[in-house]
Every structure is written in structure tokens, then in C-alpha cells.
Design an enzyme around this catalytic site. Structure first.
Site, PDB file in Angstrom:
ATOM      1  N   ASP A   6      -4.946   8.321   3.044  1.00 40.08           N
ATOM      2  CA  ASP A   6      -4.449   7.042   3.551  1.00 40.08           C
ATOM      3  C   ASP A   6      -5.379   6.537   4.651  1.00 40.08           C
ATOM      4  O   ASP A   6      -6.030   7.328   5.325  1.00 40.08           O
ATOM      5  CB  ASP A   6      -3.031   7.268   4.118  1.00 40.08           C
ATOM      6  CG  ASP A   6      -2.331   5.958   4.423  1.00 40.08           C
ATOM      7  OD1 ASP A   6      -2.793   4.909   3.939  1.00 40.08           O
ATOM      8  OD2 ASP A   6      -1.329   5.994   5.158  1.00 40.08           O
ATOM      9  N   GLU A   7      -5.434   5.236   4.845  1.00 41.50           N
ATOM     10  CA  GLU A   7      -6.244   4.640   5.926  1.00 41.50           C
ATOM     11  C   GLU A   7      -7.685   5.154   5.907  1.00 41.50           C
ATOM     12  O   GLU A   7      -8.254   5.534   6.932  1.00 41.50           O
ATOM     13  CB  GLU A   7      -5.620   4.942   7.301  1.00 41.50           C
ATOM     14  CG  GLU A   7      -4.168   4.531   7.450  1.00 41.50           C
ATOM     15  CD  GLU A   7      -3.974   3.067   7.768  1.00 41.50           C
ATOM     16  OE1 GLU A   7      -4.924   2.277   7.579  1.00 41.50           O
ATOM     17  OE2 GLU A   7      -2.854   2.715   8.189  1.00 41.50           O
ATOM     18  N   GLN A  46      -9.304  -3.790   8.133  1.00 42.03           N
ATOM     19  CA  GLN A  46      -8.409  -3.292   9.177  1.00 42.03           C
ATOM     20  C   GLN A  46      -8.977  -2.070   9.889  1.00 42.03           C
ATOM     21  O   GLN A  46      -8.241  -1.283  10.484  1.00 42.03           O
ATOM     22  CB  GLN A  46      -7.040  -2.965   8.585  1.00 42.03           C
ATOM     23  CG  GLN A  46      -6.304  -4.211   8.123  1.00 42.03           C
ATOM     24  CD  GLN A  46      -4.879  -3.910   7.707  1.00 42.03           C
ATOM     25  OE1 GLN A  46      -4.041  -3.571   8.519  1.00 42.03           O
ATOM     26  NE2 GLN A  46      -4.617  -4.042   6.424  1.00 42.03           N
ATOM     27  N   ARG A  61       0.259  -9.154  10.911  1.00 41.61           N
ATOM     28  CA  ARG A  61       1.523  -8.464  11.184  1.00 41.61           C
ATOM     29  C   ARG A  61       2.695  -9.406  10.982  1.00 41.61           C
ATOM     30  O   ARG A  61       3.845  -8.986  10.883  1.00 41.61           O
ATOM     31  CB  ARG A  61       1.585  -7.944  12.637  1.00 41.61           C
ATOM     32  CG  ARG A  61       0.598  -6.863  13.038  1.00 41.61           C
ATOM     33  CD  ARG A  61       0.506  -5.744  12.069  1.00 41.61           C
ATOM     34  NE  ARG A  61      -0.569  -6.008  11.106  1.00 41.61           N
ATOM     35  CZ  ARG A  61      -0.673  -5.393   9.937  1.00 41.61           C
ATOM     36  NH1 ARG A  61       0.235  -4.525   9.563  1.00 41.61           N
ATOM     37  NH2 ARG A  61      -1.660  -5.683   9.108  1.00 41.61           N
ATOM     38  N   LYS A  68       0.807  -1.207   0.000  1.00 40.35           N
ATOM     39  CA  LYS A  68       0.000   0.000   0.000  1.00 40.35           C
ATOM     40  C   LYS A  68       0.851   1.273   0.000  1.00 40.35           C
ATOM     41  O   LYS A  68       0.633   2.176  -0.812  1.00 40.35           O
ATOM     42  CB  LYS A  68      -0.908  -0.007   1.236  1.00 40.35           C
ATOM     43  CG  LYS A  68      -1.759   1.206   1.367  1.00 40.35           C
ATOM     44  CD  LYS A  68      -2.369   1.278   2.755  1.00 40.35           C
ATOM     45  CE  LYS A  68      -1.317   1.721   3.773  1.00 40.35           C
ATOM     46  NZ  LYS A  68      -1.922   2.115   5.060  1.00 40.35           N
ATOM     47  N   THR A  69       1.820   1.308   0.907  1.00 43.68           N
ATOM     48  CA  THR A  69       2.652   2.505   1.026  1.00 43.68           C
ATOM     49  C   THR A  69       3.422   2.753  -0.259  1.00 43.68           C
ATOM     50  O   THR A  69       3.572   3.877  -0.717  1.00 43.68           O
ATOM     51  CB  THR A  69       3.631   2.347   2.204  1.00 43.68           C
ATOM     52  OG1 THR A  69       2.895   1.870   3.326  1.00 43.68           O
ATOM     53  CG2 THR A  69       4.262   3.666   2.556  1.00 43.68           C
TER      54      THR A  69
END
Length: 742
Positions: free
Chosen positions: A220-221, A251, A600, A33-34
DNA sequence: AAGGTTAATGTTTTT
DNA sequence: CATTAACCTT
């Protein structure tokens, strides 16, 4: 092909190149994503589609913003000036300061933190004679905050919504609270967005200006946005409609803070013609971990649906997830400690290992254990530097110098150190301030002119006001770190700690000393104060090879080779209180939290659940979390002592037995009901809702699995006070002991 | 105004 | 148990 586009997979490339029109990128955990976000920004700049000043890029955390800035600049090979990159709140602040007067503020307004907010509310409630016992200020704060999260000013709250809290007085309090904030020339966090909305509404010309300015918007997010942030984005995006939101509905874990998963779920309706791009190829975890995480999250109803996959799926599935049943919290910490030592012996870097817990208090046992073992660790998200008492005091001095109407800061320091300005004086000042609708400082000034006060108090007050004037006069002609040093010295604050015999006094002095040079990084006192309000965290990133311990919330966005997930028990995780408050929706959010935890991990997941836990002063029996039952059995192996593991649970949904969140935990149901396992310990069924009466009376001989034999010394509902033969006197839940058989 | 004692209260918390 | 806030006493 341009260098910043190389190495992207086809879907990532699509997401990077879809610059025009609304785009929703659903980015599963570990799907790059980043990378996509930064490449997109670089693509915009490199192809000169937009000037930096025409780009708005919003994140939730400062960390994410900094990382994005850094990565873009590295990829681009040069610094980027003038773009609007930052958190929702920092950009909201930036806009608000530019137009402060239109929002009834002055440019140097103060941003209050949660603590100040509560104190202010308490004052208002006291004036309104609202019982603090029945309606704690924190609860009311939550109500107001929630309204703000939804973009509602007091006049926009409908009467029907008010009734439930504070006997229908919450809205009234909210109105007064807002009024008071304006008097103090202050805003709270919610206002930073909310007042932007009000500004855009009242001044279409200002809104238009920003709509024209922001040709490209990146978020973002997105799954964590609340209504107010959503409205803000929608207004700003109406100009060019080039908005790209990146997020993962699976998430979304901040619903309790006002985040609306709905925002991401209905993106396509809000922005007709939107492209939806799914990033599903995972580059992080083993196939097994992905299968386990996917199997778990599939139990959620409210989702857009994604299937994570990895190229190595069939070739090398990786280790199975390990599930370990332990006796209690101590046993759990011991087990995790041993496993970590084993990793250490295998030359695995500790920095690639994390312990992720549901709640902050769980960190303690692991800390203690690792400390005993001499394993280096760091707890992420503990008490923060700027939350320490002495730092907050020092900040209050600086705030009141910077902004005279900041009453909360004024009150904090007016008699610290003691200078004879006590309750009586302050009460008079408050009364005057409220009557005249002015700030406390203004009221105090007036009070010092009259003879309402006794001479001693009057002298003390005038003295302090003079000090403030002197310090304020120095703001423009002194460097702010020196100014701070002067204020803290002349006020006697530093002397107070120097003379203190308290054990923690030297530490506090050290912290104060640490703060002064940290200020030099900012161009002005105001700049420093704003940074502290908006960033809060100390920038000292401790490095070194250490195990990380943190909450699941704090772990979002991070990754580790090995992840320990302790405390997978009903009541704790999913958390009982959360479920009580939020119902079925909350259960799904808890499940997403579990999903975040699993994803994670790159290679290894070790889940534990304790059979018993000490809750305050009593021991209770715990059942494995229903999430354990929701993991696909093929991906999990049971670890350690057979018989203790929740055999028969794995691979079938435990929630079949407890299908709705309202139904009591299985161990409360009648024995033999459904497919429940028999309790692991005789008599571990415990009543929750009924007023419990013990099966035992004083003098009864009982047996306890952990403490052995004992005699009941007292009975308090379902709690027994037991004098154990070996373990001493303890308070124990009734359900936890059985009648001694011998 | 200051200090000591008692009672209440225990999830998550990017800003 | 352990921490904090409110309360009460001097």
C-alpha cells in the site's frame, strides 16, 4: 459472481483479479483504493489461491494495517490467522527477531526512538570532539538516517558522499553509531529494514525461504517507499513475482523522509511485463473540486499522469471553491470560526469538517478561536501519549529491566529520582564502558566492585544495581502490569511525583496510572515494549462530533465534506525552508501536498490567505501562494471584501512570474516588473538577503496599518522598535511601516 | 548536585 | 513569543 467482487467498477475489478505477475495500481485520490486492496486479499483467500501464511501485505501505518485486517475479516466473514500483514517496520522486526543472532543481536533487542538516537549520537560526537554547535546531532542523525533510507550500511557509503558533513567525519560517526547499537543490543528504525537487507545478502538460504513463503505480496502507498523498502520488496518478490503495488505518485509527500517517488515512476522497468492499472473514477469529490485539484497538479512535471473524473461532472458540478483574503492570522481564525458556526447552524456534522494546515504551529490560532466559540474540536497528531516525559521515564525503567544493555534507558533512570549517582560516577562508568566496549550496566557492575568510587557513590550504585536484579528476577514470575507497578513504586519514581509540588504532577501521576492497565492487553513485557516502539500512538480514538484540525500530512487518506485550507501564502505554503533545501523537487512535493489537501474534500473547499503574519516577534507582509494562481479560475470564487482579494492572480499561473524556485518572491522584485500586483500595502517590499538597513532613524514618526501612528525608538537592522501611540511598544519590520504623512 | 539564568531557535514526521 | 537546551552559579 462471488460477493466480494460485486459492486466494483470494471477497472477496479481488473485490479482485483490481476493476481499473477507484477501489477502496479495507480489509484487516484478517492478512487476506491482501499476497496480494491481488501477485495484483492479476500479474492486470494476466498479462491484459495494462497494460504494466509503465504501472503505478505505491507502498509506504512498501523492504522492502515488495522483497517485492512478489519475489512478483510468482515468481507470474508471470519478471522484470518497467520498472514503477514503489517507495517514495513513491524514485519521487518518480526523477521529480524527470528534471525537476530545472524545480525549480531539477541532476540530481545531494543528499538530506539528518535530521542534515544540523538542522545546516543551526542555521546559519540562528544567522544570524537566534534563541535555540537557546528554540526548539531540532529543534522548528523538526518544524514545517517538518509543513508539508511537508501539501504546503505557504513561500509557501503562511498567516500565521496561523506565529505560534506562534519568535516568528512559523518561516516566515521555512522560506523561508531552502528557499533554502539550492537553493544547496546539495540536497533533504530532504519535498521529494522536495513538489517533485513544485510541478512538476506549474507544468508541467501534465509532469503530463499521467505521468497518461497510469500507467494503473493501486496504493498500500500507505494509512492512513499524509500530505497531500502524498495530493495526489501524487490528481494522478497523475486521468487513468485506476484507483487502488487498500489499508490499514487501525485500523493507522494514524504520525500523529505527518504521516500523516492522514483520507485513508483520506474516500476515497469523494475518489473518487466508489469500490468499498470489506473483507477481514475473518483467517488469522493465534486467535479469542481476535482477540476481544481487536477488543474493544480498539472503544474508538476514528474508524474505518471492521471485524470480524475466523476460521473456527475456535467449534471451537478458542485459549489465553487471559495478563496478568502484575510488581514492576518487572527482574522483568518475568526473567519474560519464563523464559517464553521454557519455550518453548525445548517446542521452539518462537525465531524465532517476539517482544518488542514501546513505546519503544526498553525493549529494554535484555530484552537483558541474554536475554544472561545465553544465549538468542539480535536487536534490530530499532537503530542503523543508515549512521548510524555513521565511515560518515557516509566518506559525507560521497564526497558532496562527487560534488556540490561539498554544504556540509554539506564542513563535516563539511573539517577531519577535522585539517588546520589551523579556526573562523576557516570563519567567513570562511561569511560570504562567505552574502554572495554561493554554496556553501561556491565561497566557499573565492575565499578561497584572496585574502590574507584567514593563510598557513598559506591553504595548508591550497588543499591540501584541490586534493585535492577531483583526486578529482573521477577519478570518471569509476575504478571507484567504488576511488575511495572512494583518497579515504579520501589524505585521511588512514583513517590517523586507524589511529593512534587509542580502544577503538572497530578496529571503525570494520572498518566502513569493509565499506563499500567494498558499493558494488560499485551502478552508480555517485551510485547508491550515492542508495541510502544512500533506504534507509539495511544489507541484512544476520541469520538464525538468535532471539527478536526491537523496537518496536511496527517490528513492523507481521510475525507471530509468541508475542508478549510488556511495559510496559502508564499513562504508558508509552499514552505520557504523546504524550497531552500529541496529546490524544484521540493516545490513539486509542496504542490502535491496542496493536491492532497484539495482532494480530501467531498463537497466544499475554503482556501484562505493572510496578508500579514506575525513571525516570532515581527510582522511581515505575505503574498498569496503561487498555488492560488494555479487553480483554474472557473472553479473558484472570491469571497468577501473586494480589493483585498488577489484579483488578477486567479486562473493564471502565479509561477509565471516566479518561474523558478530560486527566483526571489515577486514582492522582492523591482516594482512594475512582470505582471506582479502592486504590493497591497505601501512599502511592503522587504529585503531578505541583503543586510538590511532601515530607512528610518530613531525619533522618526511612522504609520503602521495595524498599530497606527508611532515613534521609532530603536533600529536593529530591518527591525524597528516602535513606541505606538495607541498600541504600545512593538518590534516591527521596517518594510511594514511608512513615513507618517501628516 | 541542584537550581536558576541565559541563549538559541523555531516547516512537514506514517514507523 | 514561547519553548528548550546549554551554561553558570551556589
Amino acid at each position: 459472481m462471488t460477493p466480494h467482487l460485486s459492486g466494483l467498477n470494471p477497472v477496479q475489478l481488473q485490479a482485483v483479479e490481476a493476481l499473477d505477475g507484477p501489477v502496479l495500481v495507480l489509484a487516484g485520490a478517492g478512487t476506491g483504493k482501499t476497496r480494491v486492496l481488501t477485495s484483492r486479499l479476500v479474492h486470494l483467500l476466498a479462491t484459495a489461491r494462497a494460504m494466509p501464511s503465504q501472503i505478505l501485505a505491507v502498509t506504512f501505518t498501523n492504522k492502515a494495517a488495522n483497517e485492512m485486517r478489519h475489512r478483510v475479516e468482515v468481507m470474508l466473514g471470519r478471522p484470518v490467522e497467520g498472514w503477514w500483514l503489517g507495517t514495513f517496520h513491524s514485519i521487518g522486526t518480526r523477521i529480524l527477531r527470528r534471525h537476530a543472532e545472524l545480525a549480531g543481536l539477541r532476540t530481545n533487542f531494543t528499538i530506539l526512538d528518535a530521542d534515544d538516537q540523538v542522545r546516543l549520537l551526542k555521546q559519540i560526537m562528544a567522544a570524537e570532539h566534534i563541535d555540537d554547535k557546528k554540526w548539531p546531532a540532529r543534522v548528523l542523525m538526518g544524514v545517517i538516517q538518509r543513508w539508511k533510507d537508501r539501504g546503505l550500511l557504513p561500509e557501503q557509503v562511498t567516500a565521496g558522499e561523506d565529505s560534506e558533513v562534519a568535516n568528512g567525519g559523518a561516516l566515521n560517526i555512522y560506523r561508531q553509531y552502528q557499533e554502539r547499537l550492537r553493544t547496546l543490543n539495540a536497533v533504530d528504525f532504519g535498521d529494522l529494514l536495513l538489517l533485513n537487507l544485510a541478512l538476506f545478502k549474507s544468508r541467501p538460504d534465509v532469503l530463499e525461504d521467505y521468497q518461497r513463503r510469500f507467494r503473493y505480496i501486496l504493498v500500500d502507498e507505494y509512492q512513499d517507499t524509500n530505497v531500502s523498502q524498495y530493495l526489501w520488496l524487490r528481494l522478497l518478490a523475486q521468487g513468485h513475482r506476484n507483487i502488487c503495488c498500489v499508490g499514487d505518485d501525485d500523493q507522494s509527500i514524504y520525500g523529505w523522509r527518504g521516500a523516492e517517488v522514483g520507485n513508483i515512476l520506474k516500476f515497469e522497468q523494475d518489473f518487466p511485463g508489469a500490468q499498470v492499472i489506473r483507477l481514475e473514477q473518483n467517488y469522493r469529490s465534486t467535479a469542481r473540486i476535482l477540476a481544481a485539484a487536477s488543474g493544480l497538479i498539472a503544474h508538476n512535471q514528474d508524474r505518471l499522469g492521471k485524470t480524475l473524473w466523476t460521473e456527475t461532472r456535467d449534471v451537478e458540478p458542485g459549489e465553487k471553491l471559495r478563496l478568502r483574503s484575510v488581514w492576518d492570522g487572527e482574522d483568518e481564525a475568526r473567519f474560519v470560526g464563523e464559517e464553521i458556526e454557519a455550518l453548525q447552524r445548517a446542521k452539518q456534522p462537525l465531524a465532517q469538517t476539517a482544518i488542514l494546515v501546513r505546519a503544526g504551529f498553525q493549529t494554535r490560532e484555530f484552537e483558541e478561536r474554536l475554544m472561545t466559540l465553544g465549538v468542539p474540536y480535536r487536534v490530530i497528531g499532537g503530542p503523543r501519549f508515549y512521548e510524555r516525559q513521565e511515560i518515557r521515564d516509566a518506559m525507560a525503567y521497564l526497558r532496562v529491566v527487560n534488556q540490561p544493555d539498554d544504556d540509554l534507558a539506564f542513563e535516563r533512570v539511573v539517577n531519577l529520582p535522585r539517588r546520589g549517582i551523579g556526573d562523576t560516577t557516570l563519567r567513570a562508568a562511561h569511560a570504562l564502558a567505552r574502554a572495554k566496549r561493554v554496556s553501561l550496566t556491565t561497566a557499573c557492575r565492575e565499578l561497584a566492585q572496585t574502590d574507584e568510587l567514593k563510598p557513598a557513590a559506591r553504595r548508591a550504585l550497588s543499591g540501584f544495581l541490586n534493585d535492577l536484579d531483583r526486578w529482573r528476577a521477577a519478570v518471569d514470575r509476575m504478571a507484567h502490569p504488576e511488575l511495572a507497578e512494583m518497579v515504579l513504586e520501589e524505585s521511588g519514581y512514583v513517590a517523586m511525583w507524589r511529593e512534587s509540588k509542580a502544577a503538572e504532577a497530578p496529571g503525570r501521576l494520572d498518566n502513569l496510572k493509565e499506563m499500567i492497565p494498558a499493558m494488560a492487553e499485551f502478552e508480555s513485557l517485551a510485547g508491550f515494549l515492542e508495541h510502544v516502539s512500533l506504534v507509539m500512538e495511544a489507541t484512544t480514538e476520541s469520538q464525538g462530533d468535532m471539527v478536526s484540525i491537523m496537518t496536511l500530512h496527517a490528513a492523507k487518506g481521510l475525507e471530509f465534506d468541508t475542508v478549510f485550507l488556511p495559510g496559502w501564502e508564499e513562504e508558508l505554503f509552499p514552505n520557504r525552508r523546504t524550497l531552500d533545501e529541496g529546490g524544484a523537487k521540493a516545490l513539486e512535493e509542496e504542490r502535491r501536498l496542496a493536491y492532497v489537501g484539495l482532494t480530501r474534500a467531498r463537497r466544499r473547499v475554503i482556501i484562505t490567505h493572510a496578508q500579514h503574519r506575525r513571525v516570532f516577534n515581527a510582522w511581515i507582509a505575505c503574498l498569496p501562494s503561487r498555488f492560488i494562481g494555479e487553480l483554474p479560475a472557473d472553479e473558484v470564487e472570491l469571497d468577501g471584501a473586494p480589493g483585498l482579494a488577489p484579483a488578477g492572480q486567479l486562473g493564471r499561473a502565479a509561477s509565471d512570474d516566479a518561474p523558478t524556485w530560486r527566483s526571489p518572491p515577486r514582492w522582492q522584485q523591482p516594482r512594475g516588473f512582470g505582471r506582479s500586483n502592486p504590493p497591497l500595502i505601501e512599502g511592503s517590499a522587504r529585503e531578505i538577503d541583503a543586510t538590511p538597513t532601515s530607512r528610518f532613524a530613531s525619533g522618526a514618526r511612522v504609520f503602521h496599518q495595524k498599530f497606527g501612528y508611532g515613534t521609532v525608538a530603536g533600529v536593529d537592522g530591518d527591525k524597528l522598535d516602535i513606541e505606538f501611540d495607541k498600541a504600545g511598544r512593538k518590534k516591527v519590520m521596517d518594510s511594514f511601516v511608512q513615513r507618517a504623512t501628516a
